[in-house]
Scaffold this motif. Structure first.
Motif, short mmCIF file in Angstrom:
data_model
loop_
_atom_site.label_atom_id
_atom_site.label_comp_id
_atom_site.label_asym_id
_atom_site.label_seq_id
_atom_site.Cartn_x
_atom_site.Cartn_y
_atom_site.Cartn_z
N ARG A 39 -8.61 94.52 -20.86
CA ARG A 39 -9.24 95.35 -21.62
C ARG A 39 -8.69 96.14 -22.81
O ARG A 39 -7.51 96.58 -22.35
N GLU A 40 -8.84 96.13 -23.95
CA GLU A 40 -8.01 96.93 -25.05
C GLU A 40 -8.92 98.06 -25.47
O GLU A 40 -9.88 98.12 -26.05
N VAL A 41 -8.18 99.38 -25.00
CA VAL A 41 -9.14 100.63 -25.37
C VAL A 41 -8.25 101.49 -26.39
O VAL A 41 -7.15 102.08 -25.98
N LEU A 42 -8.47 101.16 -27.71
CA LEU A 42 -7.69 101.91 -28.76
C LEU A 42 -7.81 103.37 -28.76
O LEU A 42 -6.96 103.95 -28.89
N ALA A 43 -8.97 103.94 -28.02
CA ALA A 43 -8.96 105.19 -27.85
C ALA A 43 -7.87 105.75 -26.76
O ALA A 43 -7.59 107.09 -26.86
N SER A 44 -7.48 104.99 -26.07
CA SER A 44 -6.35 105.62 -25.10
C SER A 44 -5.07 105.92 -25.79
O SER A 44 -4.59 106.99 -25.52
N PRO B 20 -10.61 108.77 -22.15
CA PRO B 20 -11.74 108.35 -23.29
C PRO B 20 -12.77 107.66 -22.64
O PRO B 20 -13.77 107.67 -22.82
N GLU C 81 0.91 101.83 -31.42
CA GLU C 81 -0.33 100.86 -30.75
C GLU C 81 0.35 99.53 -30.86
O GLU C 81 0.32 99.17 -32.02
N LYS D 44 -17.04 97.51 -18.80
CA LYS D 44 -16.24 96.67 -17.52
C LYS D 44 -16.99 95.60 -17.43
O LYS D 44 -18.07 95.45 -17.12
N GLU E 178 -17.59 102.20 -12.88
CA GLU E 178 -17.74 101.74 -14.17
C GLU E 178 -16.37 101.42 -14.98
O GLU E 178 -16.47 100.58 -15.88
N PHE F 145 -12.60 93.74 -26.40
CA PHE F 145 -12.37 95.23 -27.16
C PHE F 145 -13.40 95.89 -27.05
O PHE F 145 -13.50 96.91 -27.65
N GLU G 282 -21.00 96.78 -27.47
CA GLU G 282 -21.03 97.20 -26.33
C GLU G 282 -22.39 96.55 -25.50
O GLU G 282 -22.14 95.96 -24.38
N TRP H 46 -0.31 108.10 -35.91
CA TRP H 46 -1.02 107.00 -35.03
C TRP H 46 -0.46 105.64 -35.54
O TRP H 46 -0.67 105.01 -36.76
N ARG I 92 -4.66 107.93 -20.57
CA ARG I 92 -5.10 106.80 -21.23
C ARG I 92 -6.65 106.63 -20.62
O ARG I 92 -7.46 105.72 -21.39
N PRO J 110 -16.05 98.57 -24.71
CA PRO J 110 -15.72 99.71 -23.85
C PRO J 110 -16.26 99.23 -22.39
O PRO J 110 -16.43 100.09 -21.44
#
Lengths: 221, 221
Positions: free
Chosen positions: B195-200, A19, A196, B184, A44, B180, B159, A178, A16, B182
């Motif tokens: 943090r919500e990382v859709l790509a995860s 990305p 999700e 930090k 980061e 939402f 971002e 997905w 997770r 990327p």
DNA sequence: TAGATTGTTAATCGATTAACAATC
DNA sequence: TAGATTGTTAATCGATTAACAATC
């Protein structure tokens, strides 16, 4: 097909985070940097350096003691690990609020997928163009998916239609779904699903906030 | 403020599943059911029954041996655990694709929050109404948040502006940020971030699919 | 009584963290 | 050389799973 215990994936938390490493590495690459250390990456991401070190370990990237990782190596290793070096084509079904947000999002080219088109049933949106992607009637999905060898489906339909639409995807030869609906899908062994649940993050946020308030109340007495 | 190790939340995986138990319980309640077992809940979630049992344990709900849990008790316990029995007001900043999808979503009333308004900087959307919520200029956020005692901020900006806008939220007295972007965020000790990382999710899906293909190739030889 | 389920304790497993030699 | 970092092994911690008595 063998016992589907095999389907269990190890090191989920590390996967997770991948990305995010990729995103930072690409940013640094664009900025002209050539190397990066896990110390930096960890800061980061807001994790401990040892976490980043262990995460990168599973991608088999090799670094240089005292220096760090060559950014191009890192990008390549993470992308290969995720299978994102060749983007996969995807169809998105359910062009409502969430569906159209995902269609409008341009970042997926960096996340291994390439959304080719949207599908829906509502006549209002059939044939329209969202961010360069046409919206087709859902009945055409199975044939189109087969013809174009699309492997990935993004499911954004209302809860009641989730299973039915998933079945259409499967009929079209889609192998990975997905799933943005709250429905637990029933799929054959040769199809994988990732659900999700946005509310999960909200639940965590709520518990954190509750804890914060509780601590303040406590120390305020 | 004390050492922020305190901010570490235990049983994260259980907390993340809570909204799903809640969702199923509410559905059953609407259908007129009165009791539910962890066996049933687990099947709906796609987890083992023992998992559901352990999850519910942390909410302190009490059930009846051989029967299950009274659904109204279950709903009440989970909502109390999450602090969702009284919805918290929220502001959303960044009315782009993701931001407007969230504004259009009506389910948040079931997830403990109540989005009052949106904020942005683009003149095209200032003053418009999305799903009954007005979009204001972001400069008015700190004052409005203070005046209305809004605790929760939803961050959907690009971002580059994430930290800056988070700072405005904090200036407005916001204590919890659902992020939402990327980025930090750097926040004081009395503010929590999720943090919500859709790509995860997409990363996990990709690894699952890769594994599936690898297994097929293997057994195909 | 038999079957289902809760509540709880114990065992296992996997993820996180610590430690440190080797390298630049 | 000193400081930083990787790569790897070991220790700790927490989450998941198993087991079972008690209850309906």
């Amino acid at each position: 097909m063998s016992k589907n215990k095999l389907r269990k994936i190890a090191k989920l938390p590390s996967i997770r985070r991948m990305p995010q490493y990729l995103h930072i590495a690409k940013r640094l690459h664009k900025e002209g940097q050539e190397v990066v250390s896990t110390t930096f990456l960890a800061k980061e991401l807001g994790v401990e350096p040892i976490v980043a070190r262990k995460d990168l370990e599973i991608t088999n990237v090799v670094g240089q003691s005292g220096i760090g990782y060559k950014i191009i190596d890192l990008i390549d290793s993470v992308e290969t690990f995720l299978g994102w070096n060749n983007n996969s084509d995807a169809f998105l079904v359910g062009v409502g609020a969430m569906g159209s947000a995902l269609l409008k999002f341009n970042g997926f080219e960096n996340y291994g997928i390439n959304i080719l088109a949207g599908f829906d049933i509502s006549h209002n949106i059939l044939g329209i163009d969202i961010n360069g992607r046409k919206v087709f009637h859902i009945d055409s999905l199975p044939n189109l998916a087969r013809r174009m060898k699309v492997n990935i489906g993004i499911l954004c339909v209302p809860e009641e239609n989730a299973q039915e639409v998933a079945d259409m995807m499967i009929r079209g030869g889609i192998r990975a779904i997905w799933n943005f609906t709250p429905t637990k899908l029933t799929v054959p062994d040769n199809v994988v699903v990732q659900r999700e649940v946005l509310a999960s993050g909200l639940a965590v946020l709520s518990v954190k906030l509750g804890k914060l308030f509780a601590e303040e109340k406590e120390s305020g007495c």
